[in-house]
Design a protein around this motif. Structure first.
Motif, PDB file in Angstrom:
ATOM      1  N   UNK A 185       5.828   9.550  -2.820  1.00  0.00           N
ATOM      2  CA  UNK A 185       5.344   8.334  -2.153  1.00  0.00           C
ATOM      3  C   UNK A 185       5.749   8.316  -0.685  1.00  0.00           C
ATOM      4  N   UNK A 186       6.974   8.728  -0.398  1.00  0.00           N
ATOM      5  CA  UNK A 186       7.441   8.736   1.001  1.00  0.00           C
ATOM      6  C   UNK A 186       6.648   9.726   1.842  1.00  0.00           C
ATOM      7  N   UNK A 187       6.290  10.893   1.260  1.00  0.00           N
ATOM      8  CA  UNK A 187       5.469  11.864   1.989  1.00  0.00           C
ATOM      9  C   UNK A 187       4.087  11.296   2.281  1.00  0.00           C
ATOM     10  N   UNK A 188       3.535  10.566   1.312  1.00  0.00           N
ATOM     11  CA  UNK A 188       2.216   9.964   1.514  1.00  0.00           C
ATOM     12  C   UNK A 188       2.295   8.892   2.595  1.00  0.00           C
ATOM     13  N   UNK A 189       3.346   8.082   2.573  1.00  0.00           N
ATOM     14  CA  UNK A 189       3.513   7.056   3.611  1.00  0.00           C
ATOM     15  C   UNK A 189       3.623   7.693   4.990  1.00  0.00           C
ATOM     16  N   UNK A 190       4.334   8.806   5.071  1.00  0.00           N
ATOM     17  CA  UNK A 190       4.470   9.527   6.330  1.00  0.00           C
ATOM     18  C   UNK A 190       3.110  10.056   6.796  1.00  0.00           C
ATOM     19  N   UNK A 191       2.328  10.560   5.860  1.00  0.00           N
ATOM     20  CA  UNK A 191       0.982  11.041   6.176  1.00  0.00           C
ATOM     21  C   UNK A 191       0.120   9.900   6.694  1.00  0.00           C
ATOM     22  N   UNK A 192       0.215   8.745   6.049  1.00  0.00           N
ATOM     23  CA  UNK A 192      -0.552   7.577   6.490  1.00  0.00           C
ATOM     24  C   UNK A 192      -0.182   7.210   7.916  1.00  0.00           C
ATOM     25  N   UNK A 193       1.130   7.139   8.198  1.00  0.00           N
ATOM     26  CA  UNK A 193       1.567   6.791   9.556  1.00  0.00           C
ATOM     27  C   UNK A 193       1.020   7.764  10.584  1.00  0.00           C
ATOM     28  N   UNK A 194       1.124   9.060  10.303  1.00  0.00           N
ATOM     29  CA  UNK A 194       0.667  10.047  11.288  1.00  0.00           C
ATOM     30  C   UNK A 194      -0.847   9.996  11.460  1.00  0.00           C
ATOM     31  N   UNK A 195      -1.589   9.793  10.374  1.00  0.00           N
ATOM     32  CA  UNK A 195      -3.048   9.705  10.487  1.00  0.00           C
ATOM     33  C   UNK A 195      -3.462   8.447  11.245  1.00  0.00           C
ATOM     34  N   UNK A 196      -2.777   7.334  11.015  1.00  0.00           N
ATOM     35  CA  UNK A 196      -3.114   6.099  11.722  1.00  0.00           C
ATOM     36  C   UNK A 196      -2.783   6.210  13.205  1.00  0.00           C
ATOM     37  N   UNK A 197      -1.723   6.933  13.540  1.00  0.00           N
ATOM     38  CA  UNK A 197      -1.391   7.142  14.953  1.00  0.00           C
ATOM     39  C   UNK A 197      -2.484   7.924  15.658  1.00  0.00           C
ATOM     40  N   UNK A 198      -3.161   8.801  14.904  1.00  0.00           N
ATOM     41  CA  UNK A 198      -4.240   9.621  15.465  1.00  0.00           C
ATOM     42  C   UNK A 198      -5.609   8.967  15.263  1.00  0.00           C
ATOM     43  N   UNK A 199      -5.629   7.716  14.800  1.00  0.00           N
ATOM     44  CA  UNK A 199      -6.875   6.982  14.530  1.00  0.00           C
ATOM     45  C   UNK A 199      -7.772   7.711  13.530  1.00  0.00           C
ATOM     46  N   UNK A 200      -7.159   8.342  12.539  1.00  0.00           N
ATOM     47  CA  UNK A 200      -7.912   9.002  11.484  1.00  0.00           C
ATOM     48  C   UNK A 200      -7.854   8.134  10.230  1.00  0.00           C
ATOM     49  N   UNK A 201      -8.892   8.171   9.411  1.00  0.00           N
ATOM     50  CA  UNK A 201      -8.895   7.367   8.188  1.00  0.00           C
ATOM     51  C   UNK A 201      -7.826   7.845   7.207  1.00  0.00           C
ATOM     52  N   UNK A 202      -7.259   6.911   6.474  1.00  0.00           N
ATOM     53  CA  UNK A 202      -6.216   7.262   5.499  1.00  0.00           C
ATOM     54  C   UNK A 202      -6.440   6.541   4.172  1.00  0.00           C
ATOM     55  N   UNK A 203      -7.695   6.196   3.906  1.00  0.00           N
ATOM     56  CA  UNK A 203      -8.033   5.472   2.689  1.00  0.00           C
ATOM     57  C   UNK A 203      -7.656   6.187   1.416  1.00  0.00           C
ATOM     58  N   UNK A 204      -7.825   7.501   1.375  1.00  0.00           N
ATOM     59  CA  UNK A 204      -7.498   8.256   0.164  1.00  0.00           C
ATOM     60  C   UNK A 204      -6.004   8.180  -0.120  1.00  0.00           C
ATOM     61  N   UNK A 205      -5.209   8.275   0.912  1.00  0.00           N
ATOM     62  CA  UNK A 205      -3.751   8.201   0.724  1.00  0.00           C
ATOM     63  C   UNK A 205      -3.343   6.823   0.215  1.00  0.00           C
ATOM     64  N   UNK A 206      -3.943   5.770   0.761  1.00  0.00           N
ATOM     65  CA  UNK A 206      -3.657   4.419   0.268  1.00  0.00           C
ATOM     66  C   UNK A 206      -4.100   4.279  -1.187  1.00  0.00           C
ATOM     67  N   UNK A 207      -5.230   4.900  -1.554  1.00  0.00           N
ATOM     68  CA  UNK A 207      -5.726   4.817  -2.921  1.00  0.00           C
ATOM     69  C   UNK A 207      -4.749   5.485  -3.886  1.00  0.00           C
ATOM     70  N   UNK A 208      -4.180   6.612  -3.491  1.00  0.00           N
ATOM     71  CA  UNK A 208      -3.199   7.292  -4.339  1.00  0.00           C
ATOM     72  C   UNK A 208      -1.989   6.386  -4.563  1.00  0.00           C
TER      73      UNK A 208
END
Length: 92
Positions: free
Chosen positions: A5-28
């Motif tokens: 879960x922490x790795x996914x949260x980290x992925x979400x943060x980095x993708x949001x910083x780059x203005x990339x969608x992170x819907x799949x990570x939130x769904x997981x």
């Protein structure tokens, strides 16, 4: 699904910083939260508590920045964020 879960949260943060969608990570995260809630008998709610549908309807009307703030607050408290993750997955 092999990420923590922490790795996914980290992925979400980095993708949001780059203005990339992170819907799949939130769904997981939402799916994992739902499984934990079922395993711990959190849902269905105890008498007097809101149902998933009620929480979902209320959360859907909140702004994305407010949802992110609620996620941060609830994660810091060690609380489930399934509804919040689900809404974010649909918005991303």
């Amino acid at each position: 699904n092999e990420l923590s879960d922490n790795d996914i949260r980290s992925t979400i943060r980095s993708r949001e910083e780059e203005d990339k969608p992170s819907g799949v990570a939130y769904r997981v995260l939402a799916d994992r939260s739902n499984r934990r809630a079922s395993a711990c008998s959190i849902d269905p709610p105890r008498p007097g508590r809101k149902t998933y549908g009620e929480r979902y309807a209320e959360t859907s009307s909140i702004s994305t920045s407010d949802i992110r703030a609620k996620i941060a607050e609830r994660e810091a408290q060690g609380k489930e964020c399934g509804v919040l993750y689900r809404i974010m997955s649909e918005r991303e």
